[in-house]
Design an enzyme around this catalytic site. Structure first.
Site, PDB file in Angstrom:
ATOM      1  N   CYS A  66       0.841  -1.198   0.000  1.00  0.00           N
ATOM      2  CA  CYS A  66       0.000   0.000   0.000  1.00  0.00           C
ATOM      3  C   CYS A  66       0.873   1.244   0.000  1.00  0.00           C
ATOM      4  O   CYS A  66       1.725   1.404   0.894  1.00  0.00           O
ATOM      5  CB  CYS A  66      -0.936   0.001   1.210  1.00  0.00           C
ATOM      6  N   HIS A 109      -5.670   3.105  -9.815  1.00  0.00           N
ATOM      7  CA  HIS A 109      -4.816   3.325  -8.648  1.00  0.00           C
ATOM      8  C   HIS A 109      -5.350   2.487  -7.488  1.00  0.00           C
ATOM      9  O   HIS A 109      -6.526   2.588  -7.136  1.00  0.00           O
ATOM     10  CB  HIS A 109      -4.782   4.803  -8.273  1.00  0.00           C
ATOM     11  N   CYS A 141     -34.878  19.844  10.272  1.00  0.00           N
ATOM     12  CA  CYS A 141     -35.969  19.661   9.302  1.00  0.00           C
ATOM     13  C   CYS A 141     -35.393  19.203   7.962  1.00  0.00           C
ATOM     14  O   CYS A 141     -34.498  19.852   7.416  1.00  0.00           O
ATOM     15  CB  CYS A 141     -36.753  20.957   9.108  1.00  0.00           C
ATOM     16  N   CYS A 178     -42.698  25.194   5.028  1.00  0.00           N
ATOM     17  CA  CYS A 178     -42.421  23.826   4.591  1.00  0.00           C
ATOM     18  C   CYS A 178     -43.548  22.903   5.037  1.00  0.00           C
ATOM     19  O   CYS A 178     -44.453  23.317   5.774  1.00  0.00           O
ATOM     20  CB  CYS A 178     -41.071  23.355   5.135  1.00  0.00           C
ATOM     21  N   CYS A 238     -33.855  35.622   2.394  1.00  0.00           N
ATOM     22  CA  CYS A 238     -32.618  35.685   3.173  1.00  0.00           C
ATOM     23  C   CYS A 238     -32.357  34.407   3.968  1.00  0.00           C
ATOM     24  O   CYS A 238     -31.289  34.255   4.551  1.00  0.00           O
ATOM     25  CB  CYS A 238     -32.642  36.881   4.114  1.00  0.00           C
ATOM     26  N   CYS A 282     -48.783  39.621  29.140  1.00  0.00           N
ATOM     27  CA  CYS A 282     -49.476  40.906  29.168  1.00  0.00           C
ATOM     28  C   CYS A 282     -48.533  42.007  29.656  1.00  0.00           C
ATOM     29  O   CYS A 282     -47.670  41.799  30.508  1.00  0.00           O
ATOM     30  CB  CYS A 282     -50.689  40.797  30.090  1.00  0.00           C
ATOM     31  N   HIS A 304     -53.179  54.744  31.830  1.00  0.00           N
ATOM     32  CA  HIS A 304     -52.800  54.111  30.560  1.00  0.00           C
ATOM     33  C   HIS A 304     -53.894  53.185  30.036  1.00  0.00           C
ATOM     34  O   HIS A 304     -54.407  53.371  28.933  1.00  0.00           O
ATOM     35  CB  HIS A 304     -51.504  53.318  30.777  1.00  0.00           C
TER      36      HIS A 304
END
Length: 515
Positions: free
Chosen positions: A141, A159, A233, A256, A266, A317, A340
């Site tokens: 070898c 080879h 995935c 998917c 992206c 919340c 508020h």
């Protein structure tokens, strides 16, 4: 598959010596035979089709079979040639018909033993694939110098090396370097190791990895294909209607077959509507640079305006009750909740500060960035807390289902509400990134009014999730939550529709170039 490196495999070289790397091939003129998608919904939705690993392999096999049927070459050699030409069928066939010898030589294919015949009628002789065999008595070898190996493997380039050396070399190339195109171990030999030889040399798991890398090279060569970026995935999405030139007028969100939504433009593992891809990149860059500062810590904690104790949010919340002094205030703007209330118009709009010579431009920009990032981050945290609250409450729902007349379908209303809340919060958080980049003006004010309507509806639904659920009031709560979920879904659609129309019409003006 989404975790694979983008540089898997060797560089590919055209027959004239030029590099074909497949990353900027805008004039790619060969479309794979991909099934047409069946899109549903409005005209602004991007049509796409999800492909399993088996379906993707079928596309690869179809392209290989087309070339093999014309050239007469065996499929392992055709696969090597297609990868050499970056899976461009037309370019390969043009060059092959001009000079088959030149194409095979440039791809590293070894010359046949008999040079007296023309190459065209005997291509299959070039594809002679070998198997391991017992070593000859005088074999040594060249790699490990073993003169008595268990078996010897000879490539089609003639080879020979011992089988253990081949196995270690091929396994390392595939598993460690992530390559599916690599040459013979012999010095100066350019012959590419073929698929059947790899299958004979390595373990089945390594061979599966090799086949995945071949599919990856196929996907990378076709701009209309993209792997789902969700970890683990196996799906691939085909989208023929999204291209680089359209990314300033559309956010190509696809899903998917496993239900993972992501941006085809992206590749972000998120539905980042309504903001376009170029500005998403700028936003995330700013967020990474700010993540390690005390300003980021400020976005995750609050100091009670009354007793000044530090508070960490534990629900979705924005209505916060300080456990130390029982003072109620808004998590975002810190105002007294009695004044508020559930009126998000008070704190969803950035107000330009009065001119202050003592305040530098950099400080004003930082305050503006923190304002929008705070709200972006808040929705990300709230979505997670809403899911945790639903999971805890759902355990009670299962118990009541067993002891009451409520069916299983009727008891899933909280899951439906949380699913809609999650989708809304994902788009709401990106709407604050969009608002950061929008130039002041009437269009931005209209956008922020629509944003505030959705924000208020989302907070109302989130508040319903935090109400105590008792057996005698569960049906009333279910009806109110179903009604509010439908209303939130409608406001959500209005936000997405208006921003999509604005992108198509070129209505939005940005504070930085979006091209």
């Amino acid at each position: 598959m989404s975790e694979y490196s983008d540089d898997a495999g060797s560089d590919y070289y055209d027959s004239d010596g030029s590099v074909i790397d497949g990353t900027n091939d805008s004039d790619y003129d060969d479309e794979p035979m991909i099934p047409q998608s069946k899109g549903k919904g409005t005209s602004r939705e991007v049509e796409s089709k999800s492909l399993s690993a088996e379906q993707l392999q079928e596309l690869v096999d179809i392209d290989i079979g087309r070339v093999a049927s014309i050239t007469g070459l065996e499929t392992p050699i055709v696969s090597i040639l297609l990868r050499h030409f970056n899976w461009n069928y037309d370019r390969l066939m043009d060059r092959f018909l001009e000079s088959a010898d030149r194409v095979l030589q440039d791809a590293g294919e070894p010359a046949p033993a008999d040079d007296s015949m023309d190459v065209t009628p005997r291509p299959t002789k070039r594809a002679r694939l070998e198997s391991p065999f017992p070593p000859p008595s005088d074999f040594l070898c060249p790699v490990c110098c073993d003169d008595a190996p268990p078996a010897v493997f000879r490539m089609r380039c003639n080879h020979s090396f011992c089988k253990p050396c081949w196995q270690e070399y091929v396994t390392s190339k595939i598993k460690d370097e992530g390559q599916c195109t690599f040459v013979c171990m012999h010095d100066d030999c350019k012959a590419i190791i073929d698929g059947p030889s790899i299958a004979k040399l390595v373990e089945p798991s390594v061979n599966e990895r090799y086949e995945e890398l071949v599919r990856q090279s196929y996907v990378q060569a076709h701009p209309q294909l993209r792997f789902c970026p969700h970890p683990g995935c196996p799906q691939t999405v085909c989208c023929t209607s999204a291209n680089r030139s359209s990314l300033t007028t559309v956010v190509p969100t696809v899903k998917c077959a496993s239900g993972h939504a992501f941006c085809f433009g992206c590749g972000l593992d998120s539905d980042h509507r309504p903001i376009i891809c170029k500005l998403v990149k700028s936003w995330l860059k700013n967020a990474r640079e700010d993540a390690g500062t005390s300003q980021w810590i400020k976005a995750n904690t609050r100091t009670c305006p009354k007793c000044e104790n530090n508070i960490e949010k534990n629900g979705g919340c924005n209505r916060i009750l300080c456990r130390h002094c029982n003072y109620q205030f808004c998590w975002l703007c810190m105002k007294n909740w009695d004044v508020h209330g559930y009126n998000n118009a008070i704190c969803n709009v950035w107000k330009e500060p009065e001119p202050d010579e003592m305040k530098t431009t950099a400080k004003q920009n930082l305050d503006k960035w923190l304002f929008y990032f705070d709200r972006f981050n808040n929705h990300e945290i709230s979505a997670r807390l809403d899911e945790e609250l639903c999971a805890r409450t759902q355990e009670k729902m299962v118990e009541w289902q067993k002891t009451s007349k409520m069916s299983w379908i009727e008891s899933t209303f909280m899951h439906d509400a949380v699913d809609e809340l999650t989708r809304c919060r994902v788009n709401l958080k990106w709407s604050y990134a969009m608002a950061y980049f929008l130039a002041p003006g009437n269009d931005k004010e209209i956008f922020e009014a629509i944003q505030a309507d959705l924000e208020k509806a989302v907070e109302d639904l989130s508040q319903l999730l935090e109400e105590p659920v008792e057996a005698d009031s569960v049906k009333s709560l279910r009806q109110r939550m179903l009604d509010k979920t439908v209303y939130v879904r409608g406001r959500h659609e209005i936000l997405l529709q208006d921003t999509a129309e604005g992108l198509e019409q070129g209505r939005w003006n940005w504070i930085e170039p979006a091209e």
